[in-house]
Design a protein around this motif. Sequence first.
Motif, PDB file in Angstrom:
ATOM      1  N   LEU A  89       0.839  -1.208   0.000  1.00 24.42           N
ATOM      2  CA  LEU A  89       0.000   0.000   0.000  1.00 24.42           C
ATOM      3  C   LEU A  89       0.863   1.243   0.000  1.00 24.42           C
ATOM      4  N   GLU A  90       0.414   2.284  -0.676  1.00 24.58           N
ATOM      5  CA  GLU A  90       1.031   3.598  -0.556  1.00 24.58           C
ATOM      6  C   GLU A  90       0.088   4.406   0.328  1.00 24.58           C
ATOM      7  N   VAL A  91       0.632   4.939   1.404  1.00 20.77           N
ATOM      8  CA  VAL A  91      -0.182   5.718   2.334  1.00 20.77           C
ATOM      9  C   VAL A  91       0.115   7.189   2.069  1.00 20.77           C
ATOM     10  N   VAL A  92      -0.882   7.897   1.566  1.00 20.45           N
ATOM     11  CA  VAL A  92      -0.685   9.313   1.216  1.00 20.45           C
ATOM     12  C   VAL A  92      -1.373  10.170   2.270  1.00 20.45           C
ATOM     13  N   CYS A  93      -0.683  11.197   2.725  1.00 25.83           N
ATOM     14  CA  CYS A  93      -1.255  12.144   3.677  1.00 25.83           C
ATOM     15  C   CYS A  93      -1.223  13.527   3.029  1.00 25.83           C
ATOM     16  N   ARG A  94      -2.345  14.222   3.068  1.00 28.80           N
ATOM     17  CA  ARG A  94      -2.443  15.535   2.401  1.00 28.80           C
ATOM     18  C   ARG A  94      -2.862  16.632   3.384  1.00 28.80           C
ATOM     19  N   ASN A  95      -2.180  17.755   3.295  1.00 29.55           N
ATOM     20  CA  ASN A  95      -2.539  18.927   4.095  1.00 29.55           C
ATOM     21  C   ASN A  95      -3.164  20.022   3.234  1.00 29.55           C
ATOM     22  N   ALA A  97      -4.538  20.811  -0.933  1.00 28.36           N
ATOM     23  CA  ALA A  97      -4.916  20.128  -2.183  1.00 28.36           C
ATOM     24  C   ALA A  97      -3.854  20.335  -3.256  1.00 28.36           C
ATOM     25  N   ALA A  98      -3.501  19.253  -3.920  1.00 29.99           N
ATOM     26  CA  ALA A  98      -2.567  19.294  -5.055  1.00 29.99           C
ATOM     27  C   ALA A  98      -2.652  17.944  -5.758  1.00 29.99           C
ATOM     28  N   GLY A  99      -2.145  17.885  -6.960  1.00 28.46           N
ATOM     29  CA  GLY A  99      -2.031  16.609  -7.667  1.00 28.46           C
ATOM     30  C   GLY A  99      -3.366  15.916  -7.858  1.00 28.46           C
ATOM     31  N   SER A 100      -3.401  14.620  -7.527  1.00 27.75           N
ATOM     32  CA  SER A 100      -4.566  13.811  -7.912  1.00 27.75           C
ATOM     33  C   SER A 100      -5.840  14.207  -7.169  1.00 27.75           C
ATOM     34  N   ILE A 101      -5.740  14.717  -5.941  1.00 30.90           N
ATOM     35  CA  ILE A 101      -6.994  15.083  -5.240  1.00 30.90           C
ATOM     36  C   ILE A 101      -7.612  16.323  -5.874  1.00 30.90           C
ATOM     37  N   SER A 102      -6.761  17.217  -6.371  1.00 33.59           N
ATOM     38  CA  SER A 102      -7.265  18.422  -7.036  1.00 33.59           C
ATOM     39  C   SER A 102      -8.011  18.037  -8.302  1.00 33.59           C
ATOM     40  N   GLY A 128      -1.799   0.850 -12.248  1.00 34.78           N
ATOM     41  CA  GLY A 128      -1.560   2.278 -12.009  1.00 34.78           C
ATOM     42  C   GLY A 128      -1.836   2.691 -10.569  1.00 34.78           C
ATOM     43  N   ASP A 129      -1.562   1.799  -9.613  1.00 34.64           N
ATOM     44  CA  ASP A 129      -1.725   2.103  -8.183  1.00 34.64           C
ATOM     45  C   ASP A 129      -3.080   2.749  -7.852  1.00 34.64           C
ATOM     46  N   PRO A 130      -4.184   1.989  -7.970  1.00 30.08           N
ATOM     47  CA  PRO A 130      -5.505   2.579  -7.722  1.00 30.08           C
ATOM     48  C   PRO A 130      -5.750   2.914  -6.253  1.00 30.08           C
ATOM     49  N   ILE A 174       3.003  19.959   1.621  1.00 28.33           N
ATOM     50  CA  ILE A 174       1.679  19.894   0.979  1.00 28.33           C
ATOM     51  C   ILE A 174       1.089  18.496   1.138  1.00 28.33           C
ATOM     52  N   ASP A 175       1.878  17.477   0.783  1.00 23.77           N
ATOM     53  CA  ASP A 175       1.457  16.081   0.941  1.00 23.77           C
ATOM     54  C   ASP A 175       2.683  15.182   0.856  1.00 23.77           C
ATOM     55  N   PHE A 176       2.496  13.913   1.142  1.00 27.60           N
ATOM     56  CA  PHE A 176       3.608  12.962   1.038  1.00 27.60           C
ATOM     57  C   PHE A 176       3.062  11.537   0.989  1.00 27.60           C
ATOM     58  N   LYS A 177       3.931  10.636   0.582  1.00 26.31           N
ATOM     59  CA  LYS A 177       3.568   9.214   0.471  1.00 26.31           C
ATOM     60  C   LYS A 177       4.509   8.397   1.346  1.00 26.31           C
ATOM     61  N   LEU A 178       3.943   7.476   2.116  1.00 26.43           N
ATOM     62  CA  LEU A 178       4.765   6.585   2.942  1.00 26.43           C
ATOM     63  C   LEU A 178       4.495   5.139   2.563  1.00 26.43           C
ATOM     64  N   PRO A 199      12.233  14.377  -1.605  1.00 26.29           N
ATOM     65  CA  PRO A 199      11.416  15.186  -2.528  1.00 26.29           C
ATOM     66  C   PRO A 199      10.797  14.359  -3.656  1.00 26.29           C
ATOM     67  N   ASP A 200      11.202  13.092  -3.807  1.00 26.19           N
ATOM     68  CA  ASP A 200      10.515  12.204  -4.758  1.00 26.19           C
ATOM     69  C   ASP A 200       9.137  11.807  -4.226  1.00 26.19           C
ATOM     70  N   SER A 201       8.992  11.776  -2.911  1.00 28.81           N
ATOM     71  CA  SER A 201       7.766  11.226  -2.321  1.00 28.81           C
ATOM     72  C   SER A 201       6.959  12.265  -1.531  1.00 28.81           C
ATOM     73  N   CYS A 202       7.384  13.539  -1.624  1.00 26.38           N
ATOM     74  CA  CYS A 202       6.661  14.610  -0.917  1.00 26.38           C
ATOM     75  C   CYS A 202       6.369  15.746  -1.889  1.00 26.38           C
ATOM     76  N   ARG A 203       5.366  16.557  -1.572  1.00 23.27           N
ATOM     77  CA  ARG A 203       5.262  17.863  -2.239  1.00 23.27           C
ATOM     78  C   ARG A 203       5.707  18.919  -1.237  1.00 23.27           C
ATOM     79  N   LEU A 204       6.684  19.691  -1.648  1.00 25.95           N
ATOM     80  CA  LEU A 204       7.300  20.695  -0.779  1.00 25.95           C
ATOM     81  C   LEU A 204       7.270  22.032  -1.506  1.00 25.95           C
ATOM     82  N   PHE A 218       9.770  17.696 -12.108  1.00 29.93           N
ATOM     83  CA  PHE A 218      10.005  16.723 -13.180  1.00 29.93           C
ATOM     84  C   PHE A 218       8.688  16.354 -13.866  1.00 29.93           C
ATOM     85  N   ARG A 219       7.667  16.010 -13.042  1.00 28.45           N
ATOM     86  CA  ARG A 219       6.381  15.585 -13.626  1.00 28.45           C
ATOM     87  C   ARG A 219       5.838  16.648 -14.574  1.00 28.45           C
ATOM     88  N   ARG A 220       6.027  17.915 -14.213  1.00 30.12           N
ATOM     89  CA  ARG A 220       5.396  19.014 -14.973  1.00 30.12           C
ATOM     90  C   ARG A 220       6.384  19.785 -15.849  1.00 30.12           C
TER      91      ARG A 220
END
Length: 259
Positions: A89-95, A97-102, A128-130, A174-178, A199-204, A218-220
């Motif tokens: 599992l990828e556990v994402v925590c968001r503070n 809105a950005a990326g896929s939740i937006s 695609g990691d649903p 902003i958010d991160f994945k654990l 910084p690969d697994s967080c939005r800063l 990189f993504r954008r």
Amino acid sequence: MSRRRKIYEGKAKILYEGPEPGTLIQYFKDDATAFNAEKRAVLDGKGVLNNRISELVMSRLGAIGIPNHFIKRLNMREQLIKQVDIIPLEVVCRNVAAGSISKRLGIEEGTPLPRSIIEFYYKKDELGDPMVSEEHITAFNWANPQEIDDMISMTIRVNDFLCGMFATIGIKLIDFKLEYGRLFEGDMVRTILADEISPDSCRLWDVETNEKMDKDRFRRDLGGVTDAYAEVARRLGIIKESEGGGAEIVSINGDKGDK
Ligand code: TMP
């Protein structure tokens, strides 16, 4: 290095057999991928920076009692870690809105969320990691209810700690994945934090300018990816400003080169 047994190769890291049973060596590559590896690049020095940043973050989390796989850094690209069974599992925590939740919920990027939100994604590249719910997780046995509780409570603690840590250096988390793993100790199994925090697994975002200092560069196609990672490392005190105006990695163990 070539004689070591490779256990697993992921998109940004390789795991090798460790020197003792129950240990692995985690090697940070310079490879960057996005959109399930549709987009690829090699970013010079990214692996070195992520190794150092993840070392610092995991060590600090360990110091406040959040169990994790980090044992010690071995050299510029490698760290010794505890071997765990990764929970898929990828556990994402968001503070904010950005990326896929937006995208999914139509919330403008940069909008603070009413409270921190935790989401689970099933680690399965072919799909695609649903995003999945706790119902799916327990029904399909990816983790049990106790493990879900452990992951949620640790993720909240990580979020509180990291928000404070980054705030002191002018960065908004902003958010991160654990990712978590099962550590087997005799007949006991413990859930511990694994993988990397970088910084690969967080939005800063820079507090003043909202400039992105993470993999979204990189993504954008925003450019300056490793410069942004180096700036995060500099603010964390990992890199010092050299006299010539360039950046130099601060040596902790006296090892500056790859072994
Ligand atoms: P998302 O907005 O694309 O769902 O990403 C949420 C957070 O998770 C963000 O900080 C980037 C991180 N992330 C990864 O670390 N790996 C991934 O594969 C994805 C999709 C996101």
